[in-house]
Design an enzyme around this catalytic site. Sequence first.
Site, PDB file in Angstrom:
ATOM      1  N   CYS A 125       0.820  -1.207   0.000  1.00 40.07           N
ATOM      2  CA  CYS A 125       0.000   0.000   0.000  1.00 40.07           C
ATOM      3  C   CYS A 125       0.863   1.270   0.000  1.00 40.07           C
ATOM      4  O   CYS A 125       1.582   1.536   0.968  1.00 40.07           O
ATOM      5  CB  CYS A 125      -0.911  -0.005   1.228  1.00 40.07           C
ATOM      6  SG  CYS A 125      -1.866   1.510   1.426  1.00 40.07           S
TER       7      CYS A 125
ATOM      8  N   LYS B 258      -9.207 -10.224   7.213  1.00 39.85           N
ATOM      9  CA  LYS B 258      -9.117  -9.084   8.120  1.00 39.85           C
ATOM     10  C   LYS B 258      -9.681  -9.442   9.491  1.00 39.85           C
ATOM     11  O   LYS B 258     -10.840  -9.870   9.594  1.00 39.85           O
ATOM     12  CB  LYS B 258      -9.866  -7.882   7.536  1.00 39.85           C
ATOM     13  CG  LYS B 258      -9.268  -7.373   6.234  1.00 39.85           C
ATOM     14  CD  LYS B 258     -10.106  -6.267   5.618  1.00 39.85           C
ATOM     15  CE  LYS B 258      -9.527  -5.829   4.271  1.00 39.85           C
ATOM     16  NZ  LYS B 258     -10.368  -4.808   3.604  1.00 39.85           N
TER      17      LYS B 258
ATOM     18  N   VAL C  71      -6.568   0.628   5.203  1.00 43.36           N
ATOM     19  CA  VAL C  71      -5.343   1.088   5.839  1.00 43.36           C
ATOM     20  C   VAL C  71      -4.830   2.277   5.033  1.00 43.36           C
ATOM     21  O   VAL C  71      -5.187   2.435   3.862  1.00 43.36           O
ATOM     22  CB  VAL C  71      -4.274  -0.035   5.896  1.00 43.36           C
ATOM     23  CG1 VAL C  71      -4.705  -1.137   6.827  1.00 43.36           C
ATOM     24  CG2 VAL C  71      -3.940  -0.571   4.508  1.00 43.36           C
TER      25      VAL C  71
ATOM     26  N   SER D 176      -4.409   8.590   4.901  1.00 36.27           N
ATOM     27  CA  SER D 176      -3.002   8.987   4.998  1.00 36.27           C
ATOM     28  C   SER D 176      -2.817  10.504   5.037  1.00 36.27           C
ATOM     29  O   SER D 176      -1.933  11.016   5.732  1.00 36.27           O
ATOM     30  CB  SER D 176      -2.199   8.395   3.831  1.00 36.27           C
ATOM     31  OG  SER D 176      -2.647   8.902   2.585  1.00 36.27           O
TER      32      SER D 176
ATOM     33  N   HIS E  70       5.539   2.470  -7.248  1.00 34.28           N
ATOM     34  CA  HIS E  70       4.550   1.542  -7.798  1.00 34.28           C
ATOM     35  C   HIS E  70       4.471   1.674  -9.310  1.00 34.28           C
ATOM     36  O   HIS E  70       4.340   0.678 -10.024  1.00 34.28           O
ATOM     37  CB  HIS E  70       3.185   1.810  -7.165  1.00 34.28           C
ATOM     38  CG  HIS E  70       3.010   1.171  -5.824  1.00 34.28           C
ATOM     39  ND1 HIS E  70       2.034   0.229  -5.558  1.00 34.28           N
ATOM     40  CD2 HIS E  70       3.708   1.315  -4.675  1.00 34.28           C
ATOM     41  CE1 HIS E  70       2.135  -0.158  -4.299  1.00 34.28           C
ATOM     42  NE2 HIS E  70       3.143   0.484  -3.738  1.00 34.28           N
TER      43      HIS E  70
ATOM     44  N   TRP F  56      -1.274  -4.980  -7.846  1.00 39.63           N
ATOM     45  CA  TRP F  56      -1.930  -4.372  -8.992  1.00 39.63           C
ATOM     46  C   TRP F  56      -2.531  -5.389  -9.960  1.00 39.63           C
ATOM     47  O   TRP F  56      -3.261  -5.008 -10.883  1.00 39.63           O
ATOM     48  CB  TRP F  56      -0.933  -3.492  -9.751  1.00 39.63           C
ATOM     49  CG  TRP F  56      -0.629  -2.221  -9.011  1.00 39.63           C
ATOM     50  CD1 TRP F  56       0.515  -1.942  -8.308  1.00 39.63           C
ATOM     51  CD2 TRP F  56      -1.460  -1.085  -8.873  1.00 39.63           C
ATOM     52  NE1 TRP F  56       0.434  -0.694  -7.753  1.00 39.63           N
ATOM     53  CE2 TRP F  56      -0.763  -0.151  -8.075  1.00 39.63           C
ATOM     54  CE3 TRP F  56      -2.740  -0.748  -9.355  1.00 39.63           C
ATOM     55  CZ2 TRP F  56      -1.316   1.105  -7.745  1.00 39.63           C
ATOM     56  CZ3 TRP F  56      -3.280   0.494  -9.025  1.00 39.63           C
ATOM     57  CH2 TRP F  56      -2.564   1.399  -8.229  1.00 39.63           C
TER      58      TRP F  56
END
Length: 273
Positions: free
Chosen positions: A81, A108, A121, A134, A220, A267
Amino acid sequence: MSTAKITPSATALSTTIKHLTCNLNLQNHARVRTLFTGAAFPTRTLRRTGFTVSMSAAAATEPVEVCVKASVTTPNKLGDCPFSQRVLLTLEEKHLPYDVKLVDFANKPDWFLQISPEGKVPVLKLEDKWIPDSGVITQAIEEKFPEPPLATPPEKASAGSKIFSKFIGFLRSKDPSDGTEKALLDELSAFNDYLKENGPLINGTEVSAADLSLGPKLYHLEISLGHYKNWSVPDSLTYLKSYMKAIFSLESFIKTRAQPEDVIEGWRPKVEG
């Protein structure tokens, strides 16, 4: 649940001590400075000021609890992530100890869903309150622990902000003529031009919150487009290439990055779904 208590590295603490005594350049960013000694950035030097209270703040702080995605390829490793890495990078750059809770997204646990009902998250506990998102988390950290400062001036904060969405569009595209590659290249070129005029980093010579947000996304982009599209950032975008190399070389980035295998697997559903 896997838990790991993280404390600032010896390099980070020694760097803080040096700032308390003689305001030297950050040792944690020595590798970045080296990368900017070539033709593109012949005289740039990364500096960080206002460091006088950072060590006492870190020393007086109990480890911050933060929930992040667990690896799907390797037990007890960080997952893929980029938003979680943004938060971990902020904690690292603030020299704050933290307690990582790795969440298995395939199963989870109930304790996690109680603090994050949407199952997302990162979430971070600050002053007995769990905070999601975030952007909200990093702002809260900045307000509570203002030293060393990471805030990006408003006029610079949006630099490169459209790259991530254009990257996703190109990654998911099945039609090579649909314009998604050009849209991404346009944004990357615009950011390259921004760095040429304002760099080497988003906020000039200082690592800032905007770098800690964009860096994981570019990581990423590099891995997933290389794997699924056999595509890479053009060599002609020299300022962007130098920027990526510098950010990816930060000690804090190396410590918090996902494994390439996890990025690829993360991905896969968007590419093949």
